[in-house]
Design a protein around this motif. Structure first.
Motif, PDB file in Angstrom:
ATOM      1  N   SER A 148       6.220  -5.256  -2.246  1.00 14.86           N
ATOM      2  CA  SER A 148       5.748  -4.922  -3.582  1.00 14.86           C
ATOM      3  C   SER A 148       4.288  -4.528  -3.472  1.00 14.86           C
ATOM      4  CB  SER A 148       5.895  -6.120  -4.509  1.00 14.86           C
ATOM      5  OG  SER A 148       5.154  -5.894  -5.688  1.00 14.86           O
ATOM      6  N   LEU A 149       3.955  -3.432  -4.117  1.00 16.17           N
ATOM      7  CA  LEU A 149       2.585  -2.922  -4.108  1.00 16.17           C
ATOM      8  C   LEU A 149       1.994  -3.160  -5.487  1.00 16.17           C
ATOM      9  CD1 LEU A 149       0.450  -1.058  -2.563  1.00 16.17           C
ATOM     10  CD2 LEU A 149       1.494   0.818  -3.828  1.00 16.17           C
ATOM     11  N   ALA A 150       0.847  -3.789  -5.532  1.00  9.39           N
ATOM     12  CA  ALA A 150       0.300  -4.147  -6.838  1.00  9.39           C
ATOM     13  C   ALA A 150      -1.166  -3.781  -6.964  1.00  9.39           C
ATOM     14  CB  ALA A 150       0.479  -5.642  -7.073  1.00  9.39           C
ATOM     15  N   VAL A 151      -1.533  -3.373  -8.160  1.00  6.40           N
ATOM     16  CA  VAL A 151      -2.948  -3.211  -8.485  1.00  6.40           C
ATOM     17  C   VAL A 151      -3.282  -4.315  -9.482  1.00  6.40           C
ATOM     18  CG1 VAL A 151      -2.353  -1.462 -10.223  1.00  6.40           C
ATOM     19  CG2 VAL A 151      -4.697  -1.712  -9.493  1.00  6.40           C
ATOM     20  N   SER A 152      -4.363  -5.023  -9.245  1.00  7.70           N
ATOM     21  CA  SER A 152      -4.700  -6.114 -10.155  1.00  7.70           C
ATOM     22  C   SER A 152      -6.196  -6.165 -10.419  1.00  7.70           C
ATOM     23  CB  SER A 152      -4.206  -7.450  -9.596  1.00  7.70           C
ATOM     24  OG  SER A 152      -4.551  -7.589  -8.248  1.00  7.70           O
ATOM     25  N   ALA A 208      -1.904  -7.339 -13.811  1.00  3.78           N
ATOM     26  CA  ALA A 208      -1.450  -6.591 -12.639  1.00  3.78           C
ATOM     27  C   ALA A 208      -0.287  -5.670 -12.979  1.00  3.78           C
ATOM     28  CB  ALA A 208      -1.036  -7.545 -11.524  1.00  3.78           C
ATOM     29  N   VAL A 209      -0.176  -4.592 -12.213  1.00  6.16           N
ATOM     30  CA  VAL A 209       0.997  -3.726 -12.239  1.00  6.16           C
ATOM     31  C   VAL A 209       1.544  -3.709 -10.822  1.00  6.16           C
ATOM     32  CG1 VAL A 209       1.904  -1.507 -12.997  1.00  6.16           C
ATOM     33  CG2 VAL A 209      -0.392  -2.201 -13.690  1.00  6.16           C
ATOM     34  N   ALA A 210       2.858  -3.773 -10.712  1.00  6.98           N
ATOM     35  CA  ALA A 210       3.448  -3.757  -9.374  1.00  6.98           C
ATOM     36  C   ALA A 210       4.628  -2.805  -9.333  1.00  6.98           C
ATOM     37  CB  ALA A 210       3.904  -5.158  -8.967  1.00  6.98           C
ATOM     38  N   LEU A 249      -8.295   4.074  -7.853  1.00  4.93           N
ATOM     39  CA  LEU A 249      -8.189   3.285  -9.080  1.00  4.93           C
ATOM     40  C   LEU A 249      -9.370   2.325  -9.249  1.00  4.93           C
ATOM     41  CD1 LEU A 249      -4.378   2.376  -8.891  1.00  4.93           C
ATOM     42  CD2 LEU A 249      -5.456   4.356  -9.975  1.00  4.93           C
ATOM     43  N   ASP A 250     -10.060   2.079  -8.159  1.00  7.45           N
ATOM     44  CA  ASP A 250     -11.173   1.134  -8.144  1.00  7.45           C
ATOM     45  C   ASP A 250     -10.778  -0.249  -8.661  1.00  7.45           C
ATOM     46  OD1 ASP A 250     -13.651   0.375  -7.398  1.00  7.45           O
ATOM     47  OD2 ASP A 250     -14.713   1.278  -9.075  1.00  7.45           O
ATOM     48  N   GLU A 251      -9.622  -0.669  -8.244  1.00  4.82           N
ATOM     49  CA  GLU A 251      -9.179  -2.043  -8.496  1.00  4.82           C
ATOM     50  C   GLU A 251      -8.562  -2.582  -7.207  1.00  4.82           C
ATOM     51  OE1 GLU A 251      -9.824  -3.817 -10.973  1.00  4.82           O
ATOM     52  OE2 GLU A 251     -10.015  -2.563 -12.772  1.00  4.82           O
ATOM     53  N   THR A 252      -8.417  -3.881  -7.158  1.00  2.00           N
ATOM     54  CA  THR A 252      -7.864  -4.509  -5.961  1.00  2.00           C
ATOM     55  C   THR A 252      -6.385  -4.161  -5.786  1.00  2.00           C
ATOM     56  OG1 THR A 252      -9.446  -6.304  -6.056  1.00  2.00           O
ATOM     57  CG2 THR A 252      -7.370  -6.751  -4.904  1.00  2.00           C
ATOM     58  N   LEU A 308      -8.183  -4.018 -17.090  1.00  2.00           N
ATOM     59  CA  LEU A 308      -6.841  -3.524 -16.812  1.00  2.00           C
ATOM     60  C   LEU A 308      -5.969  -3.775 -18.041  1.00  2.00           C
ATOM     61  CD1 LEU A 308      -5.703  -2.184 -14.247  1.00  2.00           C
ATOM     62  CD2 LEU A 308      -4.754  -4.378 -13.603  1.00  2.00           C
ATOM     63  N   THR A 309      -6.220  -2.980 -19.055  1.00  2.00           N
ATOM     64  CA  THR A 309      -5.486  -3.130 -20.322  1.00  2.00           C
ATOM     65  C   THR A 309      -4.081  -2.570 -20.173  1.00  2.00           C
ATOM     66  OG1 THR A 309      -6.267  -0.968 -21.006  1.00  2.00           O
ATOM     67  CG2 THR A 309      -7.606  -2.869 -21.650  1.00  2.00           C
TER      68      THR A 309
END
Lengths: 247, 247
Positions: free
Chosen positions: B213-217, B198-200, B99-102, B223-224
């Motif tokens: 909880s796993l999150a991408v932020s 963020a999405v979790a 995803l190339d995000e944190t 991150l629209t």
DNA sequence: TTTTCAGTTTCATTTGATGAAACCCTGTTA
DNA sequence: TAACAGGGTTTCATCAAATGAAACTGAAAA
């Protein structure tokens, strides 16, 4: 090369190193080197490769190696054939090599048991065990296991069935089952076949339901009561490990 | 040699082959050869070694390879560090690369959440995430996950607590939680930090209890909402796989 | 039938794995 | 304190063994 097998030696050695960890989970470099009969430096290099890919990790404190997260990761993604006959075969082979007697695996099917897997001893006089054979659930060590640890409804169905052997008193049978439950394993000496003896233990899956009966069998003059007592804990330990592999 | 790493190339290649099976469980010889960028014959030999030791097996019908029982056997005997922060790290790294995000991993601790693991995007503008950071359980996508899927008593304790932010209506919060439960994932846009989104998703273990909880932020302009909708199924799939690894 | 394609085997080339020995630690003994 | 011991690590000359191109096989498709 010319050994007939088209393989890569370095890889086989690395895999052998990984297999060391089935016996003990923490091993030092030299311990491993001894087990696989290779020089320290060779093992060191192979371990470095395994470690680099996460297949082994080292405990910072003790400098010992153990299996890495990659193994866990791979196994989690495995769609493992949940057929115990396939899954448990390597463990059965190991057990056969250890005890040098025939190892059989039985499951219940209706009011019979089926030998779904077997590996025979290499001894000249040995229990010969055909895979797929169907046997009665009334006699033999594995029968006692499969009945004693079964769900109550299976037991009732068996008791109600008409084909109970004439010589076998219901009360005797029940007593046998109670004994099996209390000692955790079952034995039989010349119950079903003359000159044959066996010890059997249950295999439970992670959900603690009975999956199969694991049995070691051989000639009764070799597989004496004392030998069976010796084998029982070995079998129980093997069954415990096997239980982790099936669902 | 002189590459600085004291490793064995053949072994690394063999391990790379095994790692191919994290993506798809069944692969043919040539599929593998393409993935690892090696010649057919080389892969064939390496696979023969792996197969000989039971680390891969081939489906007789399709001739395709998949991971063998040995992996399963080894993992069964592993005393795996049950720390999700360690276990899940490689999966998180994979997700970050995809995803190339944190990517962050949170667990509940009292009435706070703790970031027990994080891997940052490689992009110049990125969400920087310090491992060990403690954050409130009221705002942010991961908070919603950790509360929505928590045991009832945790939720009650949180509701009773006095430190609920003034602007946040209890009813609004409850509505958010219900939404999270129904759609299976949570989002947040500039809730806790300006310019961040963020999405979790929840990670459940085999026993179906909430582990983390796993999150991408990332920055909210990258991150629209559409991107988050895209990422959600990827995250959910990753979380499903991760759940198998923890207990 | 020919073609194609995946898997398998062969084989000359030479890379790169090997193991002996040296080295480097750290903890222990004299 | 020095010498020793016992693990892990690195170096290096040697050549066994891994490599990949190419040939081969066999089955399935055209």
């Amino acid at each position: 090369m010319e050994d007939g097998k088209l393989t890569v030696r370095a890889v086989e050695r690395a895999l052998d190193i990984m297999l060391c960890f089935t016996d003990s989970s923490n091993l030092s470099l030299t311990e491993i080197a001894v087990r696989v009969s290779l020089h320290k430096s060779t093992v060191h290099r192979l371990l470095a490769s395994l470690e680099g890919k996460g297949f082994v990790v080292r405990d910072f404190a003790t400098d010992k190696y153990r299996l890495g997260f990659r193994i866990w990761e791979l196994s989690a993604n495995m769609t493992h054939s949940d057929d115990p006959a396939i899954i448990l075969l390597p463990e059965m082979e190991r057990l056969r090599d250890q005890l040098d007697e025939t190892i059989s695996l039985y499951v219940c099917d209706g009011l019979e048991r089926v030998r779904i897997q077997a590996v025979e001893s290499n001894q000249a006089i040995r229990r010969v065990a055909a895979i797929g054979a169907r046997l009665p659930l009334y006699v033999g060590a594995s029968s006692k296991i499969l009945v004693a640890f079964a769900e109550p409804q299976v037991q009732e169905a068996l008791m109600k069935a008409k084909n109970m052997p004439v010589g076998l008193e219901r009360s005797v049978f029940l007593k046998q089952l109670a004994d099996v439950l209390s000692q955790g394993y079952a034995t039989s000496v010349e119950e079903r076949e003359l000159g044959a003896a066996a010890v059997a233990v249950p295999i439970f899956n992670q959900a603690h339901t009975l999956v199969a009966s694991l049995a070691v069998s051989g000639p009764s003059n070799r597989l004496t009561l004392e030998k069976m007592k010796e084998h029982a804990p070995v079998l129980l330990e093997a069954a415990r490990r096997m239980g982790k592999m099936v669902r």
